[in-house]
Design a protein around this motif. Sequence first.
Motif, mmCIF file in Angstrom:
data_model
loop_
_atom_site.group_PDB
_atom_site.id
_atom_site.type_symbol
_atom_site.label_atom_id
_atom_site.label_comp_id
_atom_site.label_asym_id
_atom_site.label_seq_id
_atom_site.Cartn_x
_atom_site.Cartn_y
_atom_site.Cartn_z
ATOM 1 N N LYS A 45 0.824 -1.207 0.000
ATOM 2 C CA LYS A 45 0.000 0.000 0.000
ATOM 3 C C LYS A 45 0.860 1.259 0.000
ATOM 4 O O LYS A 45 0.534 2.244 -0.659
ATOM 5 C CB LYS A 45 -0.949 -0.004 1.200
ATOM 6 C CG LYS A 45 -2.098 -0.957 1.031
ATOM 7 C CD LYS A 45 -3.072 -0.894 2.183
ATOM 8 C CE LYS A 45 -4.214 -1.876 1.942
ATOM 9 N NZ LYS A 45 -5.193 -1.852 3.013
ATOM 10 N N GLN A 48 2.050 1.722 -3.456
ATOM 11 C CA GLN A 48 0.967 2.120 -4.340
ATOM 12 C C GLN A 48 0.612 3.596 -4.181
ATOM 13 O O GLN A 48 0.219 4.243 -5.144
ATOM 14 C CB GLN A 48 -0.280 1.272 -4.077
ATOM 15 C CG GLN A 48 -0.123 -0.152 -4.540
ATOM 16 C CD GLN A 48 -1.304 -0.998 -4.129
ATOM 17 O OE1 GLN A 48 -1.917 -0.769 -3.086
ATOM 18 N NE2 GLN A 48 -1.628 -1.979 -4.949
ATOM 19 N N THR A 49 0.725 4.116 -2.995
ATOM 20 C CA THR A 49 0.307 5.496 -2.753
ATOM 21 C C THR A 49 1.445 6.485 -2.930
ATOM 22 O O THR A 49 1.237 7.682 -2.850
ATOM 23 C CB THR A 49 -0.271 5.661 -1.330
ATOM 24 O OG1 THR A 49 0.715 5.269 -0.373
ATOM 25 C CG2 THR A 49 -1.520 4.835 -1.158
ATOM 26 N N ASP A 91 -7.300 7.584 -7.412
ATOM 27 C CA ASP A 91 -8.545 6.818 -7.425
ATOM 28 C C ASP A 91 -8.357 5.344 -7.054
ATOM 29 O O ASP A 91 -9.260 4.740 -6.479
ATOM 30 C CB ASP A 91 -9.210 6.885 -8.810
ATOM 31 C CG ASP A 91 -9.827 8.240 -9.091
ATOM 32 O OD1 ASP A 91 -9.926 9.065 -8.158
ATOM 33 O OD2 ASP A 91 -10.199 8.472 -10.258
ATOM 34 N N TYR A 92 -7.220 4.770 -7.404
ATOM 35 C CA TYR A 92 -7.070 3.322 -7.266
ATOM 36 C C TYR A 92 -6.000 2.890 -6.265
ATOM 37 O O TYR A 92 -5.741 1.691 -6.140
ATOM 38 C CB TYR A 92 -6.789 2.697 -8.642
ATOM 39 C CG TYR A 92 -7.949 2.867 -9.574
ATOM 40 C CD1 TYR A 92 -9.080 2.071 -9.454
ATOM 41 C CD2 TYR A 92 -7.940 3.849 -10.555
ATOM 42 C CE1 TYR A 92 -10.167 2.242 -10.296
ATOM 43 C CE2 TYR A 92 -9.019 4.025 -11.402
ATOM 44 C CZ TYR A 92 -10.125 3.225 -11.266
ATOM 45 O OH TYR A 92 -11.197 3.391 -12.090
ATOM 46 N N GLY A 94 -4.264 1.380 -3.327
ATOM 47 C CA GLY A 94 -4.707 0.388 -2.352
ATOM 48 C C GLY A 94 -5.779 -0.555 -2.861
ATOM 49 O O GLY A 94 -6.317 -1.339 -2.094
ATOM 50 N N LYS A 95 -6.106 -0.491 -4.145
ATOM 51 C CA LYS A 95 -7.155 -1.333 -4.708
ATOM 52 C C LYS A 95 -6.554 -2.275 -5.746
ATOM 53 O O LYS A 95 -5.405 -2.109 -6.161
ATOM 54 C CB LYS A 95 -8.228 -0.472 -5.374
ATOM 55 C CG LYS A 95 -8.928 0.465 -4.414
ATOM 56 C CD LYS A 95 -9.927 1.326 -5.129
ATOM 57 C CE LYS A 95 -10.593 2.301 -4.145
ATOM 58 N NZ LYS A 95 -11.498 3.206 -4.827
ATOM 59 N N THR A 96 -7.339 -3.242 -6.154
ATOM 60 C CA THR A 96 -6.927 -4.087 -7.270
ATOM 61 C C THR A 96 -7.668 -3.626 -8.518
ATOM 62 O O THR A 96 -8.786 -3.112 -8.437
ATOM 63 C CB THR A 96 -7.211 -5.577 -7.012
ATOM 64 O OG1 THR A 96 -8.606 -5.756 -6.795
ATOM 65 C CG2 THR A 96 -6.433 -6.090 -5.818
ATOM 66 N N VAL A 97 -7.008 -3.809 -9.653
ATOM 67 C CA VAL A 97 -7.560 -3.403 -10.949
ATOM 68 C C VAL A 97 -7.231 -4.498 -11.960
ATOM 69 O O VAL A 97 -6.445 -5.394 -11.681
ATOM 70 C CB VAL A 97 -6.961 -2.057 -11.419
ATOM 71 C CG1 VAL A 97 -7.345 -0.926 -10.490
ATOM 72 C CG2 VAL A 97 -5.457 -2.148 -11.566
ATOM 73 N N GLN A 135 -6.763 -9.681 -12.109
ATOM 74 C CA GLN A 135 -6.689 -8.612 -11.125
ATOM 75 C C GLN A 135 -5.256 -8.510 -10.581
ATOM 76 O O GLN A 135 -4.630 -9.521 -10.269
ATOM 77 C CB GLN A 135 -7.659 -8.887 -9.970
ATOM 78 C CG GLN A 135 -9.127 -8.856 -10.370
ATOM 79 C CD GLN A 135 -9.582 -7.448 -10.692
ATOM 80 O OE1 GLN A 135 -9.427 -6.532 -9.895
ATOM 81 N NE2 GLN A 135 -10.170 -7.273 -11.862
ATOM 82 N N PRO A 137 -2.621 -5.672 -8.090
ATOM 83 C CA PRO A 137 -2.629 -4.462 -7.256
ATOM 84 C C PRO A 137 -2.353 -3.241 -8.124
ATOM 85 O O PRO A 137 -1.493 -3.278 -9.002
ATOM 86 C CB PRO A 137 -1.475 -4.698 -6.271
ATOM 87 C CG PRO A 137 -1.218 -6.167 -6.304
ATOM 88 C CD PRO A 137 -1.590 -6.615 -7.682
ATOM 89 N N SER A 138 -3.096 -2.171 -7.883
ATOM 90 C CA SER A 138 -2.857 -0.958 -8.663
ATOM 91 C C SER A 138 -1.481 -0.390 -8.333
ATOM 92 O O SER A 138 -0.949 -0.596 -7.239
ATOM 93 C CB SER A 138 -3.937 0.088 -8.383
ATOM 94 O OG SER A 138 -3.832 0.548 -7.052
#
Length: 172
Positions: A45, A48-49, A91-92, A94-97, A135, A137-138
């Motif tokens: 995370k 990702q951020t 927007d994404y 911490g999310k999966t895409v 899927q 991780p973003s």
Amino acid sequence: FCKMLLCIQEQITDLKANIRIREQLKEAEVENLRVHNMLAVSELKCLQTQVNPHFLFNTLNMIQQTVYLDKKEKTSFLLKETAAFLRYSLDYAGKTVTLQKELEALGNYVSLQEERLGDRVLFEFELDESINQIQVPSLILQPLIENSLIHGVGDFLEGGLIRVTTYNDPVK
């Protein structure tokens, strides 16, 4: 007989103690794995951020130079790519895409790097579209490309190559 009975009782007591110790050890191992997993998720995370401040600084400087040189179309393109990449990261995070969405965002990042680096580095993509819907991780690919630039071809004056390849290798 009494001596043998005492010996058996001691062995049973030892076995029970060993079982308790093994259970405690397994519980500690499970807790250790849980903490290790939480640490890995936290590190992911964080990655990702985190958009590298140097990337933003260099990109904004590049855009400022295009404005100064009155290159309206190029400035517009750079602002669009920068905004799209930053929007994706906000927007994404911490999310999966889907892999496809991640590759599209990576395309924004790569476009900016191509403008910044010119002919010093060539980016090649060999993509297997059959796995575009998996899927992931973003923001998992951008740090890999960034590290390739910094640690792989960053000092090249020409001829740098970064190749991104996806392929389906099903387990048989």
